[in-house]
Design an enzyme around this catalytic site. Structure first.
Site, PDB file in Angstrom:
ATOM      1  CG  HIS A  51      -1.678   1.297   1.402  1.00  0.00           C
ATOM      2  ND1 HIS A  51      -2.540   1.831   0.472  1.00  0.00           N
ATOM      3  CD2 HIS A  51      -1.633   2.190   2.438  1.00  0.00           C
ATOM      4  CE1 HIS A  51      -3.004   2.984   0.929  1.00  0.00           C
ATOM      5  NE2 HIS A  51      -2.467   3.225   2.111  1.00  0.00           N
ATOM      6  CG  HIS A  75       0.694   7.080   4.179  1.00  0.00           C
ATOM      7  ND1 HIS A  75       1.162   6.264   3.167  1.00  0.00           N
ATOM      8  CD2 HIS A  75      -0.561   6.635   4.464  1.00  0.00           C
ATOM      9  CE1 HIS A  75       0.234   5.388   2.851  1.00  0.00           C
ATOM     10  NE2 HIS A  75      -0.828   5.583   3.617  1.00  0.00           N
ATOM     11  CD  GLU A  79      -3.919   5.741  11.163  1.00  0.00           C
ATOM     12  OE1 GLU A  79      -4.997   5.137  11.099  1.00  0.00           O
ATOM     13  OE2 GLU A  79      -3.566   6.608  10.334  1.00  0.00           O
ATOM     14  CG  ASP A  80      -1.570   1.511  10.607  1.00  0.00           C
ATOM     15  OD1 ASP A  80      -2.466   1.911  11.371  1.00  0.00           O
ATOM     16  OD2 ASP A  80      -1.698   1.505   9.373  1.00  0.00           O
ATOM     17  CG  ASP A 142      -3.980   6.808   2.252  1.00  0.00           C
ATOM     18  OD1 ASP A 142      -3.679   5.601   2.157  1.00  0.00           O
ATOM     19  OD2 ASP A 142      -4.645   7.262   3.206  1.00  0.00           O
ATOM     20  CG  ASP A 267     -22.042  15.966 -24.995  1.00  0.00           C
ATOM     21  OD1 ASP A 267     -22.445  14.821 -24.735  1.00  0.00           O
ATOM     22  OD2 ASP A 267     -22.094  16.922 -24.202  1.00  0.00           O
TER      23      ASP A 267
END
Length: 703
Positions: A51, A75, A79-80, A142, A267
């Site tokens: 990811h 990134h 957090e993880d 992300d 169009d």
């Protein structure tokens, strides 16, 4: 030792080829995430590092600076994993650490609700991007990769993430001009929320693409090339002609908006002509219009009037051979790069350069500063308004361009310029003509606002404005004004009451502020609004001192009025009660306690909607005349009105007004406004009237 699958290997190879001078830092970041995300997997079962590597690859593809690419790789580590922002700062520098910190959710903190946490995460993201717009570009990358891999999420999560994407992320991509990401986000939203429509439109595009390409190559483009080459002769310009195809979501929107079938679309065909400079853009436009008939109303000049996201291009639609409509876009190579990659196409962030945002992104700070709500849905609505796609472009008297949502009025314009300009806006001049404040702005309008210091917002203005900023400013003013009036009214009421109770006004205020735990302004406002009923104040002081004109009789919530002529009390004109009637009082801002008959419709409304302003009243008779209304129904005959009038006179009652109407059944409806001293006199007159031949009913009229 890390192992790379073919996809990750290809992504990393492309990144390293593009940022060769920063190869060491990027390789260090890749090693770092393999170590930190070790043993972590995604819902698909892939190693988690796939990811962040994909996110970095997206950032690389749109030309972001290497700080952004490194932050894209890192990134999720704060957090993880157990990584801290300080660790990122030590290993990769302050810029990267700041970007990663701006991207990190704040779920580790405790909030009172999931909604509050969601709103705070949005707010943090918006605040971070207002300081450094690279934060949101990384967040867009992300989100794009998460949308690409949404297949592995449960259905309810797919819908939740897709809705958030179309509400927040796609509009931001549009506003930043990153067309490639905006287009894919919108298409993926449709894929997961309306899969049948998505597949149907996708199949339609695939079926007509080949046929359209054949038509353009055979019938349309050759005529364009021949005309351009013929016009420039030996000085042929450097130009490129591309096929341009609408994306799935835009087609879905169009068929829904215009209630069309796919087969009705005219169009779907389009080409893009890319040239060297602006002058050539207008020359090519003239050539196209000289060989094909322009479709009226289809021309837009976004070169002389760029969109807020810096998009520039000429748009037109023409009738090609076989009467088929073809859309044509004309732009320079620089404009094309900017249209596809937005802000990344002319990125200002280079090593050792300033990280100040261009002024065009000042709106980001306005978004952050205007959002106070803790409700995620309200926050989304506020952001969506700031990211409006349907816009009008208008000019100030100094030729500054102001962008407002489509449908905005001149009053919205005034509030956009400044709150004081809006609050004192008296009239507007648009294109040298005076227009009403409700005038809806059109692109190209030149707007001048005329102010007057004595002008102020009115509640009707809320029906005129359309933008959230204007509505909020008007409501704030009205609320402040209402409080100001309530303070003034409350102060007057207490001043009069202190005189009647023979209590010092200062002592009364001091005691009440202490009793209710309020400051003076809050006390006056609460009395003015009726939140502190007068009877509560009277009861409070009756314990200390015998009152001269108003006294507490010990009845719960009941007041005995001994002098109705006092300015604190008045008799309701709607029901005109008299002493002896069953009555109640309603606290009014301007008239103190207003006495109503219990059968009065207005009193019943007050009891239902503002019960805190209703008080029980014990009203004794005074030596004066009271006005009330009476209705008499009788069989009509000569002299009936005279007999009824005489009955009133016998009871010492004056008639002020009288009117009579007779219906088809010969029933006379006689209405009287009378003056009477006592309820006893009124009842006596009723007995007299009922004894008159032909009289069917006699009754009071309330309301």
């Amino acid at each position: 030792m890390k192992t790379l699958d073919k996809t990750n290997e290809k992504h990393i190879e492309n990144i390293l080829n593009k940022y060769k001078e920063h190869e060491d830092v990027i390789n260090k970041a890749i090693d770092f995430i393999y170590q930190k995300h070790e043993n972590q997997t995604r819902k698909s079962g892939e190693p988690y590092v796939s990811h962040p590597i994909a996110v970095a690859s997206i950032l690389s593809s749109i030309g972001m600076d290497y700080y952004s690419v490194v932050a894209g790789l890192l990134h999720d580590v704060v957090e993880d994993t157990d990584t801290t922002v300080d660790e990122i700062k030590r290993e990769f520098g302050e810029q990267v650490a700041s970007l990663v910190d701006g991207l990190t959710k704040i779920d580790k903190y405790k909030f009172s609700s999931k909604e509050q946490a969601k709103a705070e995460n949005y707010r943090k993201m918006l605040f971070a991007m207002s300081k450094d717009v690279r934060v949101i570009v990384i967040k867009l990358a992300d989100r794009l990769h998460n949308m690409r891999t949404l297949d592995y999420m449960p259905r309810h999560k797919q819908l939740e993430i897709a809705k958030e994407t179309i509400d927040i992320y796609a509009p931001i991509a549009h506003r930043l001009g990153i067309w490639s990401i905006k287009k894919e986000l919108e298409d993926l939203y449709l894929k997961y929320t309306h899969p049948e429509e998505y597949e149907k439109i996708k199949a339609f595009i695939q079926n007509i693409s080949k046929e359209s390409e054949v038509y353009l190559k055979k019938y349309f483009i050759p005529k364009i090339v021949e005309a351009i080459n013929g016009f420039f002769k030996d000085k042929k310009p450097n130009y490129t002609i591309q096929y341009r195809q609408k994306h799935i979501y835009s087609i879905y929107q169009k068929i829904r908006r215009k209630n069309l079938k796919l087969e009705d679309l005219q169009d779907i065909l389009g080409i893009r002509i890319i040239v060297e400079d602006v002058a050539e853009c207008y020359t090519i436009l003239g050539i196209v219009h000289s060989i094909f008939r322009p479709i009226p109303g289809s021309f837009d000049d976004y070169i002389s009037l760029p969109k807020p996201n810096m998009y520039q291009s000429l748009h037109t639609a023409v009738e090609g051979p076989k009467k088929r409509v073809v859309e044509v876009q004309i732009r320079t190579y620089e404009m094309h790069e900017r249209a596809e990659k937005g802000i990344a196409a002319h990125w200002a962030y280079k090593e050792n350069s300033s990280t100040k945002d261009n002024s065009i992104f000042a709106w980001l700070r306005d978004v952050v500063n205007s959002i106070k709500t803790k409700n995620a849905d309200e926050l989304i609505e506020a952001v969506k308004e700031e990211l409006f796609e349907d816009e009008v472009f208008v000019f100030t008297p100094k030729d500054d361009v102001i962008v407002l949502p489509k449908g905005a009025t001149v009053l919205d314009f005034a509030y956009y310029i400044h709150t004081d300009i809006g609050n004192h806006c008296q009239r507007a001049i648009v294109n040298n003509k005076i227009v009403p404040l409700s005038y809806t702005l059109q692109s190209g309008d030149r707007v001048e606002i005329i102010t007057n210091p004595s002008q102020s917002p009115k509640i009707e203005w809320l029906k005129i404005v359309t933008t959230k900023k204007a509505k909020t400013r008007i409501r704030l003013f009205l609320k402040a004004k209402e409080k100001e009036l309530a303070v003034e009214e409350g102060q007057k009421t207490l001043l009069k009451l202190s005189e009647k109770l023979s209590v010092s006004f200062e002592d009364m205020v001091k005691k009440l502020t202490s009793h209710f735990d309020l400051n003076e302004q809050e006390l006056f406002a609460n009395v003015g609004f009726g939140k502190i009923p007068i009877n509560r104040v009277i009861k409070l002081f009756s314990k200390e001192k015998e009152q001269k004109h108003i006294k507490d009789e010990g009845k719960e919530g009941s007041l005995k009025l001994e002098n109705v002529s006092n300015v604190l009390f008045s008799v309701a004109k709607c029901c005109m009660p008299i002493p002896g009637d069953p009555v109640m009082g309603v606290i009014s801002k301007n008239a103190g306690i207003v006495i109503h008959h219990e059968k009065c419709p207005n009193l019943q409304y007050a009891i239902r909607n503002i019960p805190q302003k209703v008080v029980k009243i014990d009203w004794k008779n005074q030596d004066k005349l009271y006005t009330t209304r009476v209705r008499v129904l009788a069989s009509d005959r000569p002299g009936i009105l005279s007999e009824v009038s005489s009955a009133f006179a016998k009871s010492n009652i004056n008639i002020i007004e009288a009117s009579t109407k007779t219906n088809n059944l010969n029933i006379a409806n006689m209405d009287f406004k009378i003056q009477v001293k006592t309820i006893k006199d009124l009842n006596k007159s009723f007995d007299e009237i009922k004894s008159i031949k032909g009289v069917e009913t006699v009754k009071r009229v309330f309301g």
